[in-house]
Design an enzyme around this catalytic site. Structure first.
Site, short mmCIF file in Angstrom:
data_model
loop_
_atom_site.label_atom_id
_atom_site.label_comp_id
_atom_site.label_asym_id
_atom_site.label_seq_id
_atom_site.Cartn_x
_atom_site.Cartn_y
_atom_site.Cartn_z
NE ARG A 138 -4.23 -1.57 0.15
CZ ARG A 138 -4.37 -2.60 -0.67
NH1 ARG A 138 -3.44 -2.84 -1.60
NH2 ARG A 138 -5.43 -3.38 -0.61
CG HIS A 195 -3.37 -0.74 -6.89
ND1 HIS A 195 -3.70 -0.13 -5.70
CD2 HIS A 195 -3.46 -2.07 -6.65
CE1 HIS A 195 -3.99 -1.05 -4.79
NE2 HIS A 195 -3.84 -2.24 -5.35
P1 NAP Z 1 -1.83 -11.76 4.66
O1 NAP Z 1 -2.03 -13.16 4.20
O2 NAP Z 1 -2.78 -11.18 5.64
O3 NAP Z 1 -0.35 -11.65 5.22
C1 NAP Z 1 0.12 -10.57 5.92
C2 NAP Z 1 1.55 -10.83 6.39
O4 NAP Z 1 2.07 -9.64 6.97
C3 NAP Z 1 1.63 -11.92 7.46
O5 NAP Z 1 2.76 -12.71 7.26
C4 NAP Z 1 1.78 -11.12 8.75
O6 NAP Z 1 2.51 -11.78 9.77
C5 NAP Z 1 2.59 -9.92 8.26
N1 NAP Z 1 2.41 -8.78 9.17
C6 NAP Z 1 1.27 -8.15 9.51
N2 NAP Z 1 1.51 -7.18 10.41
C7 NAP Z 1 2.84 -7.22 10.64
C8 NAP Z 1 3.71 -6.48 11.48
N3 NAP Z 1 3.25 -5.50 12.28
N4 NAP Z 1 5.03 -6.78 11.48
C9 NAP Z 1 5.50 -7.78 10.70
N5 NAP Z 1 4.72 -8.53 9.88
C10 NAP Z 1 3.42 -8.25 9.85
O7 NAP Z 1 -1.84 -10.75 3.42
P2 NAP Z 1 -1.65 -11.09 1.87
O8 NAP Z 1 -2.87 -11.73 1.33
O9 NAP Z 1 -0.35 -11.77 1.68
O10 NAP Z 1 -1.62 -9.62 1.25
C11 NAP Z 1 -0.68 -8.66 1.71
C12 NAP Z 1 -1.05 -7.28 1.21
O11 NAP Z 1 -0.74 -7.16 -0.18
C13 NAP Z 1 -2.53 -6.90 1.25
O12 NAP Z 1 -2.93 -6.50 2.54
C14 NAP Z 1 -2.61 -5.77 0.25
O13 NAP Z 1 -2.35 -4.55 0.91
C15 NAP Z 1 -1.47 -6.07 -0.72
N6 NAP Z 1 -1.96 -6.43 -2.06
C16 NAP Z 1 -1.65 -5.61 -3.11
C17 NAP Z 1 -2.07 -5.95 -4.39
C18 NAP Z 1 -1.73 -5.08 -5.56
O14 NAP Z 1 -2.28 -5.28 -6.65
N7 NAP Z 1 -0.82 -4.14 -5.42
C19 NAP Z 1 -2.83 -7.11 -4.60
C20 NAP Z 1 -3.13 -7.90 -3.52
C21 NAP Z 1 -2.69 -7.56 -2.23
P3 NAP Z 1 1.91 -13.06 10.56
O15 NAP Z 1 1.69 -14.12 9.52
O16 NAP Z 1 2.98 -13.41 11.50
O17 NAP Z 1 0.63 -12.61 11.19
C1 GLV Z 2 -5.30 -5.22 -4.03
O1 GLV Z 2 -4.69 -4.23 -3.79
C2 GLV Z 2 -5.80 -6.14 -3.06
O2 GLV Z 2 -5.73 -5.86 -1.86
O3 GLV Z 2 -6.30 -7.20 -3.48
#
Ligand code: NAP
Ligand code: GLV
Length: 309
Positions: free
Chosen positions: A224, A272
Site C-alpha cells: 500500500r 496498482h
Molecule cells: P496476509 O495473508 O494477511 O499476510 C500478511 C503478512 O504480513 C503476514 O505474514 C503477517 O505476519 C505480516 N504482518 C502483519 N503485520 C505485521 C507487522 N506488524 N510486522 C510484521 N509482519 C506483519 O496478506 P496477503 O494476502 O499476503 O496480502 C498482503 C497485502 O498485499 C494486502 O494486505 C494488500 O495490501 C497487498 N496487495 C496488493 C495488491 C496489488 O495489486 N498491489 C494485490 C493484492 C494484495 P503473521 O503471519 O505473522 O501474522
Molecule cells: C489489491 O490491492 C488487493 O488488496 O487485493
C-alpha cells in the site's frame, strides 16, 4: 436476500456476471441503485464511500473484493461487529509473483542501469551478482508473500522474510517482530513490501528503516502507498542509499499529475496492477461464503478487523 456490490473505482458489472453465471437465481445488485437497502445482507466492497454501510440495516457480512481490508477499515463508521472476509486466491498469488519476478529481474540484471546508459549512448557491460549471492527480502509472509518468497528461493535467490510471527518456509530464512527488523533489513539487496496496511505497518518504509538496508539496495512496494514515506524515498534515491524503486501503490490513487514520482528516473511506477482480482476466479468462494452466512455456518477467509488484517 440481496448481495450488493459497493465499489467506487472498480467496474462492478463483471462481478455481477461472474456471480450470476454460477447461480442465475442470485439477487445481485449494484450500489447505489439497490431496489431495497433493507434486503441487503451481504456487501461486496472496494473503496466504498465512508459511512455508506450504515444505510443497510440488515447487513450480516462484508467481503473485500481484494486481499487487503484496509480500504474497509478506513471508514470511521465501519460496523466492526460484523464478520469481515477477504479474497484468498491462488491466481492472485501467482499474478503477484509474475509482477515481482519481472521487477526483481529488472534490477538483478541491471536493466535500470542499462536504461540510464542508453540515454547517454554508453556501451558498458555490468557484472551482475550471482543469483545465490543476491538476497531478496520479503516483508509480510502471508498468502502472497510466502508464495513469492518460496518461488524466488526455488529459482536460486537467497531469500529471507520478515513477519509478525516466526515462519517455517523451505528455502526462506524467517525473521520476526520489530526486534529482528534491523537484522533482516541489513542483508537485503532487493526489498519487497507485501505487508497489510495497519497501524503498526503504516510508514514502515521510512528513512530510518531504508538506511538499515545495504547501500544501493532496491525497493519494490506492491502493498500500500501508505507504507512508504514519499519524501524519504526521494531522499534515499538522491543519496544513492536506494538504487531504484518499483512502485505499484500510492498514497493517492490515481497518482496526482503533479507528483514528483512521475518524473523521477530512478522510479519505475505501475498503476496498482501487480495483482488484480479476477471476478471469475473468486466468484465461487464468494458464493460459498454467502451460502455459509445464510446457513449460519463459519465463514472462510475471515479477518480480524481489530488486528487490521
Ligand atoms: P496476509 O495473508 O494477511 O499476510 C500478511 C503478512 O504480513 C503476514 O505474514 C503477517 O505476519 C505480516 N504482518 C502483519 N503485520 C505485521 C507487522 N506488524 N510486522 C510484521 N509482519 C506483519 O496478506 P496477503 O494476502 O499476503 O496480502 C498482503 C497485502 O498485499 C494486502 O494486505 C494488500 O495490501 C497487498 N496487495 C496488493 C495488491 C496489488 O495489486 N498491489 C494485490 C493484492 C494484495 P503473521 O503471519 O505473522 O501474522
Ligand atoms: C489489491 O490491492 C488487493 O488488496 O487485493
Amino acid at each position: 436476500m440481496t448481495i450488493s456490490i459497493i465499489c467506487t473505482n472498480k467496474d462492478p458489472k463483471p462481478w455481477v456476471a461472474a456471480l450470476r453465471a454460477l447461480d442465475p437465481t442470485l439477487d445481485v445488485q449494484i450500489w447505489p441503485n439497490e431496489s431495497r437497502k433493507a434486503d441487503v445482507e451481504f456487501a461486496l466492497c472496494w473503496n466504498h464511500p465512508e459511512g455508506v454501510l450504515r444505510d443497510y440495516p440488515n447487513l450480516r457480512c462484508i467481503c473485500s473484493m481484494g486481499a487487503g481490508i484496509d480500504h474497509l477499515l478506513n471508514d470511521d463508521f465501519f460496523p466492526k461487529d460484523l464478520p469481515v472476509i477477504r479474497i484468498i486466491d491462488p491466481l492472485l498469488a501467482q499474478s503477484m509473483y509474475e509482477y515481482l519476478h519481472t521487477a526483481v529481474m529488472y534490477y538483478f540484471r541491471d536493466f535500470d542501469i542499462y536504461k540510464a546508459q542508453q540515454y547517454q549512448s554508453n556501451w558498458k557491460q555490468q557484472s551482475p551478482k550471482a543469483i545465490a549471492h543476491t538476497t531478496i527480502g520479503v516483508m509480510g509472509l502471508g498468502k502472497l508473500g510466502e508464495y513469492s518468497a518460496s518461488k524466488f528461493s526455488k529459482i536460486g535467490f537467497n531469500v529471507i522474510g520478515w513477519s509478525r510471527t516466526q515462519k517455517t518456509i523451505t528455502g526462506v530464512k524467517s525473521y520476526a517482530s520489530d526486534r529482528q527488523l534491523g537484522e533482516f533489513l541489513s542483508q537485503v539487496d532487493i526489498l519487497i513490501c507485501l505487508l497489510p496496511l495497519t497501524n503498526e505497518t503504516r510508514g514502515i518504509l521510512n528513512l530510518e528503516n531504508i538506511n538499515k538496508l545495504p547501500f544501493g539496495a532496491c525497493l519494490v512496494n506492491v502493498a500500500r502507498g501508505e507504507h512508504l514515506i514519499d519524501e524519504d524515498l526521494i531522499t534515499a534515491l538522491n543519496e544513492g542509499q536506494l538504487r531504484g524503486a518499483c512502485l505499484d501503490v500510492f498514497r493517492e490513487e490515481p497518482l496526482s499529475q503533479m507528483h514528483p514520482f512521475w518524473q523521477n528516473n530512478k522510479i519505475l511506477l505501475t498503476p496498482h496492477c501487480s495483482s488484480i482480482t479476477d471476478p471469475n476466479s473468486v466468484a465461487p468462494q464468494i458464493l460459498k461464503n454467502y451460502r455459509l452466512m445464510k446457513s449460519g455456518q463459519a465463514l472462510m477467509n475471515q479477518v480480524d478487523p481489530f488486528r487490521g488484517y
